[in-house]
Enzyme design. Structure first.
Site, PDB file in Angstrom:
ATOM      1  N   GLU A 113      42.711  44.280   6.231  1.00  0.00           N
ATOM      2  CA  GLU A 113      41.449  43.693   5.764  1.00  0.00           C
ATOM      3  C   GLU A 113      41.278  42.320   6.369  1.00  0.00           C
ATOM      4  O   GLU A 113      42.228  41.748   6.883  1.00  0.00           O
ATOM      5  CB  GLU A 113      41.500  43.498   4.235  1.00  0.00           C
ATOM      6  CG  GLU A 113      41.480  44.761   3.448  1.00  0.00           C
ATOM      7  CD  GLU A 113      41.812  44.495   1.982  1.00  0.00           C
ATOM      8  OE1 GLU A 113      41.530  43.388   1.471  1.00  0.00           O
ATOM      9  OE2 GLU A 113      42.353  45.413   1.353  1.00  0.00           O
ATOM     10  N   LYS A 115      40.899  38.319   6.080  1.00  0.00           N
ATOM     11  CA  LYS A 115      41.338  37.294   5.135  1.00  0.00           C
ATOM     12  C   LYS A 115      40.192  36.293   4.979  1.00  0.00           C
ATOM     13  O   LYS A 115      39.957  35.461   5.852  1.00  0.00           O
ATOM     14  CB  LYS A 115      42.604  36.602   5.636  1.00  0.00           C
ATOM     15  CG  LYS A 115      43.212  35.678   4.602  1.00  0.00           C
ATOM     16  CD  LYS A 115      44.588  35.235   5.052  1.00  0.00           C
ATOM     17  CE  LYS A 115      45.290  34.343   4.054  1.00  0.00           C
ATOM     18  NZ  LYS A 115      44.465  33.450   3.259  1.00  0.00           N
ATOM     19  N   ASP A 117      37.968  33.287   3.953  1.00  0.00           N
ATOM     20  CA  ASP A 117      38.317  31.888   3.706  1.00  0.00           C
ATOM     21  C   ASP A 117      37.341  31.315   2.688  1.00  0.00           C
ATOM     22  O   ASP A 117      36.393  30.621   3.024  1.00  0.00           O
ATOM     23  CB  ASP A 117      38.241  31.114   5.024  1.00  0.00           C
ATOM     24  CG  ASP A 117      38.954  29.785   4.915  1.00  0.00           C
ATOM     25  OD1 ASP A 117      39.606  29.544   3.880  1.00  0.00           O
ATOM     26  OD2 ASP A 117      38.853  28.989   5.854  1.00  0.00           O
ATOM     27  N   TYR A 226      40.714  43.533  -4.596  1.00  0.00           N
ATOM     28  CA  TYR A 226      41.985  43.793  -5.261  1.00  0.00           C
ATOM     29  C   TYR A 226      41.742  44.104  -6.726  1.00  0.00           C
ATOM     30  O   TYR A 226      41.205  43.288  -7.455  1.00  0.00           O
ATOM     31  CB  TYR A 226      42.855  42.541  -5.097  1.00  0.00           C
ATOM     32  CG  TYR A 226      44.250  42.612  -5.653  1.00  0.00           C
ATOM     33  CD1 TYR A 226      44.980  43.800  -5.648  1.00  0.00           C
ATOM     34  CD2 TYR A 226      44.865  41.468  -6.170  1.00  0.00           C
ATOM     35  CE1 TYR A 226      46.270  43.843  -6.142  1.00  0.00           C
ATOM     36  CE2 TYR A 226      46.159  41.493  -6.667  1.00  0.00           C
ATOM     37  CZ  TYR A 226      46.853  42.683  -6.651  1.00  0.00           C
ATOM     38  OH  TYR A 226      48.124  42.710  -7.145  1.00  0.00           O
ATOM     39  N   LYS A 316      47.667  34.829  10.268  1.00  0.00           N
ATOM     40  CA  LYS A 316      46.665  33.754  10.419  1.00  0.00           C
ATOM     41  C   LYS A 316      46.275  33.580  11.878  1.00  0.00           C
ATOM     42  O   LYS A 316      47.144  33.504  12.748  1.00  0.00           O
ATOM     43  CB  LYS A 316      47.260  32.438   9.919  1.00  0.00           C
ATOM     44  CG  LYS A 316      47.564  32.448   8.444  1.00  0.00           C
ATOM     45  CD  LYS A 316      46.436  31.854   7.665  1.00  0.00           C
ATOM     46  CE  LYS A 316      47.013  31.017   6.544  1.00  0.00           C
ATOM     47  NZ  LYS A 316      46.182  30.003   6.037  1.00  0.00           N
ATOM     48  N   CYS A 413      17.181  -1.921  17.092  1.00  0.00           N
ATOM     49  CA  CYS A 413      16.450  -3.151  16.774  1.00  0.00           C
ATOM     50  C   CYS A 413      17.287  -4.397  17.025  1.00  0.00           C
ATOM     51  O   CYS A 413      16.828  -5.509  16.755  1.00  0.00           O
ATOM     52  CB  CYS A 413      15.961  -3.115  15.329  1.00  0.00           C
ATOM     53  SG  CYS A 413      17.273  -3.355  14.128  1.00  0.00           S
ATOM     54  N   CYS A 434      13.435  -1.844  11.241  1.00  0.00           N
ATOM     55  CA  CYS A 434      14.118  -1.097  12.310  1.00  0.00           C
ATOM     56  C   CYS A 434      13.384   0.238  12.488  1.00  0.00           C
ATOM     57  O   CYS A 434      13.298   1.031  11.544  1.00  0.00           O
ATOM     58  CB  CYS A 434      15.575  -0.895  11.920  1.00  0.00           C
ATOM     59  SG  CYS A 434      16.511   0.095  13.084  1.00  0.00           S
TER      60      CYS A 434
END
Ligand code: IVH
Length: 672
Positions: A113, A115, A117, A226, A316, A413, A434
């Protein structure tokens, strides 16, 4: 419509809407248009308003949120929320596979599957109804964030079909779709609110907001992966998730290869390779792949270490990085004068997009990395929309390289820059003259979520400023047709349009005016909270620091900024001038911030003494939620709210007339 008929129609509409929601979010195959969906939802809302006694806590109309959680309750997980063993290379995976096979004594089927994040969540269902949603917390105890989770449309409130266990927990991940995340950040960038660092932290922050209606507006999404304990309805994980989809959960679709059975380590590597390439096409972040043993019996045999299951492992991915040349560091001035250094890069391809610029955030960041013009830098793309520079290749640094000298004066400026104690950013203090600050403030003022002035866009602001016609937001209200007509691309019609738009903006409610005037850190949500609490600009101006931070979600930084804003005479003059022009600087009762239509069509008699409300407060709450107060009981009365010391005659009369008698607490339930 009679009560019985209404009850049935409410049930039908609820089932129909749940099915459409499922078709839309779970199978990505809607069978009706958004418009038709909204019509059905509206019908249900109206019916629930007329017959609040049949409005279910889990009605699809509840997705809009509204429940406020002052403090999230800590609750114990029935099963601890474990983490996964990590691996970063293929040998680790081969070792894992060998260990599992040895114990099984045979070839093993795995499920691969993504992962996700995001933020881990455990959701408890009882008799098909969402009961409670809890964060991971420390693994054994987490926070009850049910009210917020209920607003996430891909999470079913009521399960569909049959065969789900009476009482079970499902776990998964809540996250921001990247498209939503970038839109939020684009808006924040325009409004000069600090950008959200990455989608995961943003999701975590959103889920901890006290006001669930804000969460509802944020479009979080989920994947569930799960099912625990007694929830097992098949022999295998893959099959269980397949069933979970049929009950309405968004579990990974096998059609898109987001979940796959793998019968060898090579098939696992294939899955990993596939997503290493295609992960950039997903509208959410993944940081790897999870490999699980499919068979539940074997899972049990393998068991757990103290921290993680022996039947699963995560692989990972490395974060995408690339090196390129930094051509020049330039500096942007925002509407509040904040200076942002920007790295202009030699364009380079990274994770599917061409990167030309990277934010350098502030002077500290540049110093920390010691980045210099002419350096070869390492660029990384995490969850952020704007890639970041994570390092410098010192081997490639030119011999004549000089440390970056941060600007001391505004590039626009030429004013000397300031740096407020404790803040990372430099500011140009020339707030009132400005040019990018003036134009930025006016552009913010007219923007969609602020005054939303018809016929006046950013380009026209630029044009009007350059023609010397406007120099601050108050000037917008003094524009005349004679001034407008000579401008390029400004015909009679567009001039009229613009002036009508300006006139109409005088009716925009206070909360949006408060956002529009551009007090630093006072974004849309904060402006709403301040308006609702203080009701007028005068009260906000007079509020002490302590009074300000006592309001939900107002912290020290915002309170300080508000105080600072009103210390400036020029700001006070500007507000006085806008008040003169007729803009809304207080909540008009009609605005009804916080009002709902939940009780529309229902009439009430209030009688007796109450614990939590005074009688007047109860009556006000009825009206605020669309209900009607009537003086005495009649056949048309829907409810009698009975307090202490209510006379027996009244009770009897209500009973005779068949009027529903409810307590103060029942009433609170009704409007929540
Ligand atoms: S299964 C017993 N499957 O990653 C652990 N977890 O670093 C069962 N995660 O705790 C977890 N995607 O929060 C599983 N497809 C997925 C996942 C996943 C993300 C998260 C989860 C887990 C953490 C471990």
């Amino acid at each position: 419509m009679q009560a019985e008929e209404a009850k049935q129609r409410i049930a039908e509409l609820t089932a129909e809407l749940n099915q459409h929601n499922y078709n839309y979010y779970q199978v990505d195959a809607p069978t009706i248009s958004d418009f038709e969906f909204d019509q059905l939802l509206k019908q249900l809302q109206d019916l629930e308003a007329k017959f609040p006694e049949f409005a279910d806590q889990l009605s699809p109309t509840k997705r809009v949120g509204g429940d406020i959680t002052k403090k999230f309750e800590t609750v114990e997980h029935r099963y601890p929320m474990l983490s996964l063993g990590n691996s970063y290379n293929r040998e680790d995976l081969t070792d894992f596979d060998e260990r599992v096979q040895k114990l099984a004594g045979r070839a093993v089927e795995y499920v691969c599957e993504l992962k996700y994040d995001g933020v881990a969540i455990g959701i408890h269902y009882k008799n098909g109804k969402l009961e409670r949603a809890v964060t991971r917390g420390d693994g054994s105890k987490g926070d009850d964030i049910t009210a917020n989770v209920k607003t996430i449309r891909s999470i079913p409130l009521q399960l569909l079909g049959i065969g789900y266990p009476d009482d079970f927990e499902i776990r998964g991940e809540i996250f921001y779709p990247l498209s939503v995340f970038s839109r939020i950040n684009e808006e924040r960038e325009r409004d000069e609110e600090p950008l959200l660092a990455n989608p995961r932290n943003a999701a975590s922050g959103t889920l901890k907001m006290q006001d669930s209606s804000v969460v509802a507006s944020r479009q979080l999404d989920s994947y569930l992966y799960y099912i625990l304990g007694e929830g097992k309805v098949a022999e295998q994980h893959f099959e269980t998730l397949d069933l979970a989809r049929k009950w309405g959960f968004k579990s990974p679709p096998k059609e898109k290869n987001m979940i796959a059975k793998c019968n060898s380590i090579d098939e696992i590597f294939e899955f990993i390779d596939f997503w290493e390439i295609h992960r950039n096409e997903l509208d959410f972040e993944i940081d790897g792949i999870v490999i699980k043993v499919n068979d539940y019996h074997l899972q049990e045999e393998l068991g757990y270490t103290a921290k993680s299951p022996r039947w699963a492992i995560a692989y990972k991915y490395k974060t995408a990085q690339v090196s390129t040349l930094l051509n020049e560091i330039t500096y942007q001035v925002g509407r509040t004068g904040a200076i942002t250094p920007v790295a202009n890069l030699q364009p380079v391809l990274l994770a599917g997009t061409t990167v030309k610029r990277a934010s350098l955030h502030n002077a500290d960041q540049i110093e920390k990395l010691d980045v210099r013009e002419g350096d070869t830098v390492l660029v990384e793309k995490g969850g952020e929309i704007i890639p970041k520079i994570v390092g410098v290749d010192l081997n490639k640094r030119p011999a004549d390289s000089q440390p970056n000298a941060y600007i001391t004066h505004c590039p626009e400026c030429l004013s000397a820059l300031n740096r407020i104690e404790g803040e990372a950013q430099h500011y140009c203090p020339n707030v009132w003259s400005c040019p990018p600050q003036i134009k930025g403030k006016m552009a913010h003022f007219i923007s969609r979520k602020a005054m939303d002035i018809d016929g006046l866009g950013e380009e026209t602001i630029q044009q009007l400023y350059e023609a010397g016609l406007i120099n601050n937001i108050s000037d917008i209200y003094e524009l005349t047709k004679d001034q407008l007509l000579p401008l390029e691309r400004m015909a009679e019609k567009s001039a009229n349009n613009l002036l009508d738009g300006v006139e109409a903006s005088k009716k925009i409610p206070f909360e949006r005016v408060l956002f529009a005037i551009g007090i630093r850190f006072v974004g849309e949500t904060v402006a709403k909270k301040l308006a609702k609490h203080f009701k007028s600009i005068q009260s906000i101006q007079q509020a002490t620091f302590e009074e300000l931070i006592a309001v939900d979600e107002i912290g020290d930084k915002i309170a300080e900024s508000v105080k600072h804003f009103f210390q400036e005479d020029k700001n006070k003059e500007l507000i006085d001038s806008l008040i003169d022009k007729g803009l809304q600087f207080e909540v008009v009762e009609d605005d009804n911030i916080g009002s709902t239509a939940i009780l529309q069509g229902a009439s009430f008699v209030v009688s007796g003494v109450f614990e939590k409300f005074s009688r007047d407060e109860l009556k006000k709450a009825i009206e605020l939620n669309g209900g009607k107060n009537v003086g005495s009981l009649s056949a048309k009365t829907n409810y009698l709210i009975a307090g202490d010391k209510m006379g027996p005659a009244k009770k009897e009369k209500a009973e005779d007339l068949g009027i529903k008698i409810i307590s103060e607490d029942d009433f609170i339930q009704l409007i929540h």
